[in-house]
Scaffold this motif. Structure first.
Motif, PDB file in Angstrom:
ATOM      1  N   GLN A 117       5.228  -7.540  -6.995  1.00  0.00           N
ATOM      2  CA  GLN A 117       4.502  -7.489  -8.265  1.00  0.00           C
ATOM      3  C   GLN A 117       4.460  -8.881  -8.901  1.00  0.00           C
ATOM      4  O   GLN A 117       3.424  -9.308  -9.420  1.00  0.00           O
ATOM      5  CB  GLN A 117       5.139  -6.467  -9.215  1.00  0.00           C
ATOM      6  CG  GLN A 117       4.861  -5.038  -8.802  1.00  0.00           C
ATOM      7  CD  GLN A 117       5.594  -4.009  -9.642  1.00  0.00           C
ATOM      8  OE1 GLN A 117       6.584  -4.310 -10.315  1.00  0.00           O
ATOM      9  NE2 GLN A 117       5.128  -2.778  -9.598  1.00  0.00           N
ATOM     10  N   LYS A 168       0.819  -1.214   0.000  1.00  0.00           N
ATOM     11  CA  LYS A 168       0.000   0.000   0.000  1.00  0.00           C
ATOM     12  C   LYS A 168       0.853   1.264   0.000  1.00  0.00           C
ATOM     13  O   LYS A 168       0.418   2.312  -0.463  1.00  0.00           O
ATOM     14  CB  LYS A 168      -0.957   0.019   1.199  1.00  0.00           C
ATOM     15  CG  LYS A 168      -2.001  -1.079   1.164  1.00  0.00           C
ATOM     16  CD  LYS A 168      -2.889  -0.956  -0.054  1.00  0.00           C
ATOM     17  CE  LYS A 168      -3.973  -2.005  -0.053  1.00  0.00           C
ATOM     18  NZ  LYS A 168      -4.827  -1.919  -1.244  1.00  0.00           N
ATOM     19  N   GLU A 179       3.531   1.576  -1.735  1.00  0.00           N
ATOM     20  CA  GLU A 179       4.275   1.610  -3.000  1.00  0.00           C
ATOM     21  C   GLU A 179       4.060   2.916  -3.768  1.00  0.00           C
ATOM     22  O   GLU A 179       5.011   3.498  -4.295  1.00  0.00           O
ATOM     23  CB  GLU A 179       3.841   0.441  -3.890  1.00  0.00           C
ATOM     24  CG  GLU A 179       4.493   0.440  -5.253  1.00  0.00           C
ATOM     25  CD  GLU A 179       4.027  -0.698  -6.131  1.00  0.00           C
ATOM     26  OE1 GLU A 179       4.401  -0.694  -7.307  1.00  0.00           O
ATOM     27  OE2 GLU A 179       3.289  -1.591  -5.661  1.00  0.00           O
ATOM     28  N   LYS A 180       2.844   3.393  -3.830  1.00  0.00           N
ATOM     29  CA  LYS A 180       2.516   4.545  -4.674  1.00  0.00           C
ATOM     30  C   LYS A 180       2.790   5.897  -4.013  1.00  0.00           C
ATOM     31  O   LYS A 180       3.088   6.865  -4.689  1.00  0.00           O
ATOM     32  CB  LYS A 180       1.039   4.499  -5.067  1.00  0.00           C
ATOM     33  CG  LYS A 180       0.640   3.248  -5.805  1.00  0.00           C
ATOM     34  CD  LYS A 180       0.913   3.355  -7.276  1.00  0.00           C
ATOM     35  CE  LYS A 180       0.281   2.209  -8.027  1.00  0.00           C
ATOM     36  NZ  LYS A 180       1.228   1.212  -8.434  1.00  0.00           N
ATOM     37  N   ARG A 181       2.635   5.958  -2.666  1.00  0.00           N
ATOM     38  CA  ARG A 181       2.779   7.269  -2.026  1.00  0.00           C
ATOM     39  C   ARG A 181       2.999   7.146  -0.523  1.00  0.00           C
ATOM     40  O   ARG A 181       2.770   6.097   0.067  1.00  0.00           O
ATOM     41  CB  ARG A 181       1.549   8.132  -2.295  1.00  0.00           C
ATOM     42  CG  ARG A 181       0.264   7.593  -1.699  1.00  0.00           C
ATOM     43  CD  ARG A 181      -0.955   8.432  -2.140  1.00  0.00           C
ATOM     44  NE  ARG A 181      -2.165   7.947  -1.546  1.00  0.00           N
ATOM     45  CZ  ARG A 181      -2.679   8.386  -0.407  1.00  0.00           C
ATOM     46  NH1 ARG A 181      -2.073   9.344   0.251  1.00  0.00           N
ATOM     47  NH2 ARG A 181      -3.798   7.895   0.066  1.00  0.00           N
TER      48      ARG A 181
END
Length: 122
Positions: A105, A41, A43-45
């Protein structure tokens, strides 16, 4: 959660297995129900505690707190505390944590393919 004694069988086994090979060491760091999800969670921000709590269904405040502390101690996430009122704390992946992105991934791709095959077998 109470700390285990260094002389407990659990602590001795954990240390022995961690020194056995790199794979066991890595699995010990990210193992369990919640750690990999927390990393995934992030990973993106960068996120705050309350944001993580909202997007991870079923995790308790206690478990999220414990795992965030362990992930920070293990160098997989970074915690930034800002001197504001009210206090603001944010979490993000460390460089070491970002190195795990391709691994989860691939795990996700494998999991989706395996799930699809398993459903076709039923």
């Amino acid at each position: 959660m109470a700390k285990r004694k260094i002389t407990s069988t659990n602590s001795i086994n954990k240390e022995t297995l961690a020194n056995f090979c790199g794979m066991i060491y890595a699995v010990d760091m990210i193992g369990g129900r919640w750690k990999l999800i927390i990393l995934y969670k992030l990973e993106k921000r960068t996120m705050r505690f309350s944001e993580l709590k909202k997007i991870i269904p079923g995790i308790t405040d206690r478990m999220l707190t414990l795992h965030l502390r362990e992930l920070e101690k293990d160098g997989l996430i970074e915690r930034m505390a800002y001197a504001e009122v009210p206090p603001r704390v944010e979490y993000r992946l460390s460089e070491s944590g970002m190195a795990l992105i391709p691994i989860w991934q691939e795990l996700e791709h494998w999991g989706l393919a395996h799930k699809k095959r398993s459903l076709n077998l039923v």
